[in-house]
Design a protein around this motif. Structure first.
Motif, PDB file in Angstrom:
ATOM      1  N   MET A 205      58.711 -38.878 -33.057  1.00  0.00           N
ATOM      2  CA  MET A 205      57.490 -38.400 -32.449  1.00  0.00           C
ATOM      3  C   MET A 205      56.371 -38.470 -33.484  1.00  0.00           C
ATOM      4  O   MET A 205      56.567 -38.102 -34.633  1.00  0.00           O
ATOM      5  N   GLU A 206      55.207 -38.965 -33.033  1.00  0.00           N
ATOM      6  CA  GLU A 206      54.040 -39.033 -33.900  1.00  0.00           C
ATOM      7  C   GLU A 206      52.880 -38.286 -33.255  1.00  0.00           C
ATOM      8  O   GLU A 206      52.706 -38.340 -32.043  1.00  0.00           O
ATOM      9  N   ILE A 207      52.122 -37.602 -34.100  1.00  0.00           N
ATOM     10  CA  ILE A 207      50.902 -36.934 -33.666  1.00  0.00           C
ATOM     11  C   ILE A 207      49.748 -37.653 -34.352  1.00  0.00           C
ATOM     12  O   ILE A 207      49.669 -37.676 -35.571  1.00  0.00           O
ATOM     13  N   TYR A 208      48.866 -38.260 -33.553  1.00  0.00           N
ATOM     14  CA  TYR A 208      47.698 -38.947 -34.082  1.00  0.00           C
ATOM     15  C   TYR A 208      46.496 -38.020 -33.928  1.00  0.00           C
ATOM     16  O   TYR A 208      46.221 -37.535 -32.833  1.00  0.00           O
ATOM     17  N   GLY A 209      45.814 -37.760 -35.038  1.00  0.00           N
ATOM     18  CA  GLY A 209      44.671 -36.859 -34.978  1.00  0.00           C
ATOM     19  C   GLY A 209      43.979 -36.764 -36.318  1.00  0.00           C
ATOM     20  O   GLY A 209      44.057 -37.671 -37.141  1.00  0.00           O
ATOM     21  N   LEU A 210      43.298 -35.638 -36.522  1.00  0.00           N
ATOM     22  CA  LEU A 210      42.580 -35.369 -37.763  1.00  0.00           C
ATOM     23  C   LEU A 210      43.122 -34.094 -38.392  1.00  0.00           C
ATOM     24  O   LEU A 210      43.426 -33.135 -37.678  1.00  0.00           O
ATOM     25  N   LYS A 211      43.198 -34.095 -39.718  1.00  0.00           N
ATOM     26  CA  LYS A 211      43.691 -32.915 -40.437  1.00  0.00           C
ATOM     27  C   LYS A 211      42.826 -31.695 -40.175  1.00  0.00           C
ATOM     28  O   LYS A 211      43.307 -30.575 -40.204  1.00  0.00           O
ATOM     29  N   THR A 212      41.551 -31.906 -39.916  1.00  0.00           N
ATOM     30  CA  THR A 212      40.610 -30.800 -39.751  1.00  0.00           C
ATOM     31  C   THR A 212      40.481 -30.321 -38.307  1.00  0.00           C
ATOM     32  O   THR A 212      39.743 -29.378 -38.036  1.00  0.00           O
ATOM     33  N   CYS A 213      41.189 -30.937 -37.379  1.00  0.00           N
ATOM     34  CA  CYS A 213      41.100 -30.599 -35.955  1.00  0.00           C
ATOM     35  C   CYS A 213      42.027 -29.421 -35.637  1.00  0.00           C
ATOM     36  O   CYS A 213      43.224 -29.477 -35.915  1.00  0.00           O
ATOM     37  N   ASP A 214      41.467 -28.361 -35.053  1.00  0.00           N
ATOM     38  CA  ASP A 214      42.262 -27.176 -34.732  1.00  0.00           C
ATOM     39  C   ASP A 214      43.385 -27.479 -33.746  1.00  0.00           C
ATOM     40  O   ASP A 214      44.502 -26.978 -33.896  1.00  0.00           O
ATOM     41  N   SER A 215      43.118 -28.285 -32.725  1.00  0.00           N
ATOM     42  CA  SER A 215      44.156 -28.638 -31.749  1.00  0.00           C
ATOM     43  C   SER A 215      45.286 -29.409 -32.422  1.00  0.00           C
ATOM     44  O   SER A 215      46.461 -29.193 -32.110  1.00  0.00           O
ATOM     45  N   CYS A 216      44.933 -30.287 -33.350  1.00  0.00           N
ATOM     46  CA  CYS A 216      45.951 -31.051 -34.072  1.00  0.00           C
ATOM     47  C   CYS A 216      46.799 -30.121 -34.940  1.00  0.00           C
ATOM     48  O   CYS A 216      48.027 -30.260 -35.008  1.00  0.00           O
ATOM     49  N   ARG A 217      46.151 -29.177 -35.591  1.00  0.00           N
ATOM     50  CA  ARG A 217      46.891 -28.214 -36.423  1.00  0.00           C
ATOM     51  C   ARG A 217      47.882 -27.420 -35.588  1.00  0.00           C
ATOM     52  O   ARG A 217      49.015 -27.168 -36.013  1.00  0.00           O
ATOM     53  N   LYS A 218      47.471 -27.007 -34.401  1.00  0.00           N
ATOM     54  CA  LYS A 218      48.371 -26.259 -33.506  1.00  0.00           C
ATOM     55  C   LYS A 218      49.559 -27.120 -33.096  1.00  0.00           C
ATOM     56  O   LYS A 218      50.698 -26.643 -33.062  1.00  0.00           O
ATOM     57  N   ALA A 219      49.297 -28.378 -32.783  1.00  0.00           N
ATOM     58  CA  ALA A 219      50.377 -29.284 -32.391  1.00  0.00           C
ATOM     59  C   ALA A 219      51.340 -29.524 -33.549  1.00  0.00           C
ATOM     60  O   ALA A 219      52.562 -29.519 -33.362  1.00  0.00           O
ATOM     61  N   ILE A 220      50.807 -29.698 -34.744  1.00  0.00           N
ATOM     62  CA  ILE A 220      51.649 -29.924 -35.923  1.00  0.00           C
ATOM     63  C   ILE A 220      52.542 -28.708 -36.175  1.00  0.00           C
ATOM     64  O   ILE A 220      53.734 -28.847 -36.472  1.00  0.00           O
ATOM     65  N   LYS A 221      51.971 -27.534 -36.052  1.00  0.00           N
ATOM     66  CA  LYS A 221      52.738 -26.308 -36.277  1.00  0.00           C
ATOM     67  C   LYS A 221      53.836 -26.137 -35.228  1.00  0.00           C
ATOM     68  O   LYS A 221      54.951 -25.750 -35.546  1.00  0.00           O
TER      69      LYS A 221
END
Length: 105
Positions: free
Chosen positions: A1-17
């Motif tokens: 599984m890959e998450i494509y986004g930005l390190k500074t994006c809050d939604s991306c941070r939530k998904a990564i966590k």
């Protein structure tokens, strides 16, 4: 599984966590592979372009009239985030529906 986004994006941070097993890909530095981007364009169409972003607001009218492909190629931060690739399934955003489909509670 890959998450494509930005390190500074809050939604991306939530998904990564919530998805620690996923590999994070920063679209600003690494980009999105052509095959994944093509599949995302086929799946999500114009919804792939985030027209509420700071980048979008900074574009002039001529630039905004470009095709989604051209816009995302030139400005990868315009992509709605996160884009999650799980095998052959793609998800866009971090909504309750996406979280449920991925088994995140």
């Amino acid at each position: 599984m890959e998450i494509y986004g930005l390190k500074t994006c809050d939604s991306c941070r939530k998904a990564i966590k919530a998805l620690p097993q996923a590999r994070f890909v920063d679209v600003r530095s690494e980009g999105v592979p052509d095959a994944v981007m093509a599949a995302a364009r086929d799946t999500f169409g114009d919804a792939l372009v985030n027209t509420r972003s700071t980048t979008w607001r900074g574009l002039d009218e001529a630039a905004r009239r470009g095709t989604p492909e051209a816009l995302l190629s030139e400005h990868p931060t315009l992509m709605k985030r996160p884009l999650i690739a799980d095998g052959d399934r793609l998800f866009l955003g971090w909504t309750k529906d996406v979280q449920a489909a991925l088994g995140v509670t």
